[in-house]
Enzyme design. Sequence first.
Site, PDB file in Angstrom:
ATOM      1  N   ALA A   6      -0.094  -1.590 -57.694  1.00 45.86           N
ATOM      2  CA  ALA A   6       0.621  -2.829 -57.972  1.00 45.86           C
ATOM      3  C   ALA A   6      -0.222  -3.728 -58.852  1.00 45.86           C
ATOM      4  CB  ALA A   6       0.940  -3.557 -56.666  1.00 45.86           C
ATOM      5  N   LEU A  90      -3.448  -6.032 -66.156  1.00 50.30           N
ATOM      6  CA  LEU A  90      -2.532  -5.058 -65.577  1.00 50.30           C
ATOM      7  C   LEU A  90      -3.397  -3.993 -64.909  1.00 50.30           C
ATOM      8  CD1 LEU A  90       0.510  -4.439 -65.390  1.00 50.30           C
ATOM      9  CD2 LEU A  90       0.267  -3.038 -67.439  1.00 50.30           C
ATOM     10  N   ASP A  91      -3.145  -3.733 -63.641  1.00 53.64           N
ATOM     11  CA  ASP A  91      -3.978  -2.826 -62.858  1.00 53.64           C
ATOM     12  C   ASP A  91      -4.019  -1.422 -63.459  1.00 53.64           C
ATOM     13  OD1 ASP A  91      -4.791  -4.671 -61.041  1.00 53.64           O
ATOM     14  OD2 ASP A  91      -3.536  -3.980 -59.403  1.00 53.64           O
ATOM     15  N   PRO A  92      -5.069  -0.655 -63.188  1.00 57.92           N
ATOM     16  CA  PRO A  92      -5.206   0.680 -63.783  1.00 57.92           C
ATOM     17  C   PRO A  92      -4.015   1.592 -63.522  1.00 57.92           C
ATOM     18  CG  PRO A  92      -7.266   0.023 -62.776  1.00 57.92           C
ATOM     19  CD  PRO A  92      -6.263  -1.024 -62.405  1.00 57.92           C
TER      20      PRO A  92
END
Length: 365
Positions: A6, A90-92
């Site tokens: 998320a 933005l997360d990996p």
Amino acid sequence: MIVTRANTLIEPGIGDSDELEKNISSDANRDENHVRAGKQPRQNNQPRRDKRDVHGWVVLDKPIGMTSTHAVAVVKRLFQAKRAGHAGTLDPLASGGLPIALGEATKTVPFVMDGRKRYRFTVAWGEERDTDDTEGRVTRTSEIRPSAEAISDLLPRFTGLIEQIPPQYSAIKVQGERAYDLARDGETVELKPRPVEIHQLTLVEQLDSRHSAFEAECGKGTYVRALARDLGRILGCFGHICALRRTLVGPFGEANMIPLEQLEALCDRAASGEGSLADALMPVETALDDIPALAVTRADAARLHRGQAVLLRGRDAPNCSGTVYVTVAGRLLALAEIGNGELIPKRVFNLNGLTASPARNNESA
């Protein structure tokens, strides 16, 4: 089903990347270290190339598995740009829009970060996890599975201005330390509720008894993981994010996104003289869509460029106040404030170098 992490939204400025970074290759980490040291990442022991002035936005369709910091490093290398940063981590393990500012576009990053974001995400019911996504440890379980009707009836409670407790694994600072660092050390962090605005939250599809797909449009500081967690608690079934894609950041939507493979191919063609990197850039002023534009004469532009205020007088003087972006002969010059009959420059742009192609300028007009 594709499993992603998320998204974590954080408030610091450009280039900050405090997302949880797991399963990242050593090459990515090496590139990030080069960036932090102010060095140009090298590929296959190639000699370092001279950096150049590049100004504009690249809206990368970030692939799953890449950190935001590494994405900036890759784009910066492809353009041989002197400066770069991103407008919202933005997360990996999430995909989608990562606006990357090059050169003078970095001065407009706050305007993008303050804009709306839109996400498509999937919630897995039956388990709550300490990270509120698939990578965390299961902390609660339930055999209850919510119906589409029960979910839809609940969504109005999560629309508008609401109070939200950020996830334990978040980048919020607690007495000088990141909450996720404290959580990793086994400490229970008491995070205070924060006001966030959810403009729209929709149940898109009930995929099966255990998975529901949503779309959310929200303001700055919203944690999508917290939405999944809180929905699951109220429904009595618990839940966590298992897929996430960002589809809108400020003025940048999916139509503006370019996949990394396509960007690399464009750069290869440009290197061989078959295209131009300018075709991949969006104009700096794209980030200023919600701000009024004000055209000035060349004489006034010269004063503003020197940091001097300009008197606004006569029948053509604007009847407004606040922030405007200033143009001269159709070219972006400055961000300025109108007040007390004066135009006061706050940020002056120097757009010498590579900028967006005329076609891209027309698209953003």
